[in-house]
Design an enzyme around this catalytic site. Structure first.
Site: not given
Length: 661
Positions: A297-298, A561, A612
């Site tokens: 992710s980030m 997602d 996700h």
């Protein structure tokens, strides 16, 4: 909230999220080479799963009644708290009920023994059903001769990293070394001492660092990211399987960070990038081999920024070959490389799909406890969150007439990122513009509805444009604000490094929004202008939905997602990094898409989820990670099932040769 309901209550047999088992990824544990049975690997046999399912249905009504009886009273107390006045009523209510000092043992003492037995039986059966593949992927890989080879360093995402207090001032002592993000201590502080929790969690608007007298730091080690709160795993499944093939704290490391900070402040306050560089160099020195980096992710944006920082003169000073010399592979899991669209409503009005889909009673309670204004303030006082504002403008996200990911069966283009069903004429009584907004217009609209300090900090820290020539890309290598943006900068000159993009798709994901005036604020302040107080003047138009759920409570649903849109996770991996401008060294990029096919009996989606966060427990993802870490990544081939290539071809970004033609 549909996702939250699925995780808590499961989904029905006829749910759209339920798919035939034949369409799912084959589990690496489905066949054993040594002739052993699946039972020895803790894989739940089909007969046993069927028996558990029948037993669960038979006892469902009884358990439900017991749970309603036991939890009804507690829920009543919480509801009363929501209706309590803001002058300490909730604290008084908690003290009166004796909840402030209540421990788990005292709760168990007053509950009926029969209920306790039922809960424990249910917990045991659910654990058997959910943990059917614990360690199984690693055991199967080990049986195939896969063992630890490269050192592994993990860079988690936003939700993954806990934040704990190290302040020693009087107002912080009660929280010393307690997590104010990512634990039950956070929940307790938020309910019982909300004002203090907000003071600790929000950064100073002028410095972007800790407010005076506050000291919050990222938890470290595997404990920082394996669980969010007790029972809600994040990286734990990956850690289990890595350990099974020989990994431990000597050859695996979690590079946790304080995700609230702007990226430059990671280094200024915590020397994060220096420490990450040192960990990589020490790992290579001890093993004699390069390292494998995992990001989620980030964390993928953070790692991409690090690649530029570590080689840049005056920053990491590693030189142009450092990444090539130290990094064997980058495993990019659900990386939001072009941002997360839900960041815009979160910062603009303190909302997103999860809050928009609440029912009226829940909305009332939430607004009483943590209003839209408060939520927007919290998001703005976390500059790291704004690094995920969308990148690429109209070239990626579309214009008033079309968007790359528009489908034939839709009559509303995604290119109108923020729409107004009843646009006003820009009069002083309205905060809504007369036209719908594309991405190029939505971000200025956002900045016009926020404080000056937020605009200055965000625009100075992050750039969201597109570089259309190689010269501009090379010039941007020297500008830190460009380093998060893969459309304005290039990959490192690391021809020996391999990139693996693993992400989910096939789960409805927020793509655009319908907004309206917020009656609680817009009429009081009139037309918002730059330099205003920044209180949200607009809100998601939750009254608007379409019968086909294309628009759900003001949120327009697209592909992704469940959290990050498919264009963000898939464009660079499938198209952008195939351009010489963005990948001049020809770094090999392998994409492996994972369709969202959740198990209806699993609260977290089971071994074939593409969600996700839950994808970190997916069987095929864990298998691929072990193969890369064990030196067999070259056997992984591209697997692209979605329409990302069609969407990518519609994005208005072209290689230099195409532009010249």
């Amino acid at each position: 909230m549909s996702d939250l309901r699925r995780r808590i209550f499961g989904i029905g047999v006829n749910s759209r999220d339920s798919t035939p088992a034949s369409s799912r990824d084959a589990s690496p544990t489905s066949g054993q080479q040594d002739g052993s049975t699946a039972e020895s690997y803790k894989v739940l046999p089909a007969a046993k799963l069927d028996k558990l399912s029948r037993k669960s249905k038979k006892q469902g009504t009884r358990r439900r009644n017991l749970w309603i009886f036991a939890l009804g009273g507690l829920f009543g107390v919480l509801v009363a708290g929501f209706f309590a006045s803001s002058n300490g009523g909730l604290d008084k209510l908690v003290d009166l009920a004796g909840l402030s000092d209540m421990k788990l043992d005292s709760i168990l003492d007053v509950l009926p023994a029969g209920l306790i037995r039922e809960v424990r039986d249910l917990q045991t059966q659910e654990k058997d059903a959910v943990n059917y593949d614990s360690f199984a992927i690693g055991l199967q890989a080990r049986s195939e001769g896969i063992s630890a080879k490269y050192s592994v360093i993990m860079i988690p995402g936003v939700i993954s990293t806990g934040l704990e207090s190290w302040g020693t001032e009087e107002h912080s002592r009660q929280y010393f070394r307690k997590r104010l993000w990512g634990s039950w201590s956070m929940m307790r502080a938020l309910v019982l001492d909300k004002a203090s929790w907000k003071r600790h969690i929000m950064l100073d608007p002028d410095t972007g660092l800790d407010p005076p007298g506050i000291k919050l730091r990222a938890a470290q080690g595997f404990d920082a990211a394996d669980f969010f709160i007790t029972g809600y795993w994040i990286w734990n499944k990956i850690l289990e399987n890595l350990a099974t093939i020989g990994y431990d704290p000597t050859n695996a490391f979690t590079a946790a960070y304080d995700w609230r900070l702007s990226y430059m402040n990671y280094e200024k306050r915590d020397q994060y990038f220096t420490r990450l560089r040192n960990h990589i160099e020490v790992a290579k020195q001890l093993s004699g081999l390069k390292v494998v980096l995992l990001s989620h992710s980030m964390g993928s944006q953070v790692l991409y920024y690090f690649f530029h920082w570590v080689e840049a003169e005056g920053y990491g000073n590693g030189g142009p070959s450092w990444v090539n010399d130290h990094v064997e592979s980058w495993i990019n899991i659900s990386g939001c490389m072009l941002g997360a669209l839900k960041d815009v409503p979160a910062v603009l009005s303190g909302e997103m799909r999860d809050t928009a889909q609440l029912n009226a009673f829940a909305v009332y309670g939430l607004e009483k406890f943590l209003s839209r204004q408060e939520r927007a303030e919290i998001f703005r006082r976390m500059p790291g969150i704004s690094s995920m504002l969308p990148i690429g403008g109209e070239a990626v996200w579309g214009d008033h007439t079309s968007a790359p990911d528009d489908r034939l069966d839709q009559n509303i283009t995604f290119g109108n990122f923020i729409s107004f069903r009843q646009p006003r004429n820009g009069s002083a009584e309205s905060s809504t513009p007369s036209n719908n907004l594309t991405m190029d217009q939505a971000l200025p609209f956002l900045f016009d509805h926020t404080q000056q300090w937020y605009r200055d900090a965000t625009q100075q820290a992050y750039s969201r444009g597109v570089a259309h020539t190689r010269k501009v890309v090379e010039d941007n290598q020297h500008i830190p604000a460009k380093w998060i943006n893969p459309l304005e900068t290039r990959l490192p000159l690391a021809p020996d490094m391999k990139i693996f993009c693993f992400y989910g798709f096939g789960k409805p994901t927020e793509r655009a929004y319908f907004y309206r005036d917020d009656p609680a604020t817009s009429s009081s302040f009139g037309n918002n202008t730059a330099g205003g107080d920044g209180d949200p003047r607009v809100m998601i138009d939750t009254a608007f939905s379409t019968p086909n759920t294309f628009v759900d409570h003001g949120v327009v649903m697209g592909e992704g997602d469940g959290t990050v849109n498919l264009l963000s996770t898939g464009y660079m991996c499938n198209k952008g990094w195939n351009m010489k401008r963005y990948n001049p060294a020809g770094v090999k990029v392998t994409t492996y898409e994972m369709r969202h096919e959740p198990d209806r009996f699993s609260a977290r989606g089971g071994p074939n989820t593409g969600d996700h966060v839950d994808i970190l427990g997916r069987s095929s993802l864990n298998d691929l990670i072990l193969r890369i870490a064990g030196g067999q990544g070259d056997k992984i081939e591209n697997k692209v099932y979605s329409d990302i290539m069609m969407y990518a071809d519609r994005v208005k970004i072209y290689d230099d040769e195409a532009e010249e033609a």
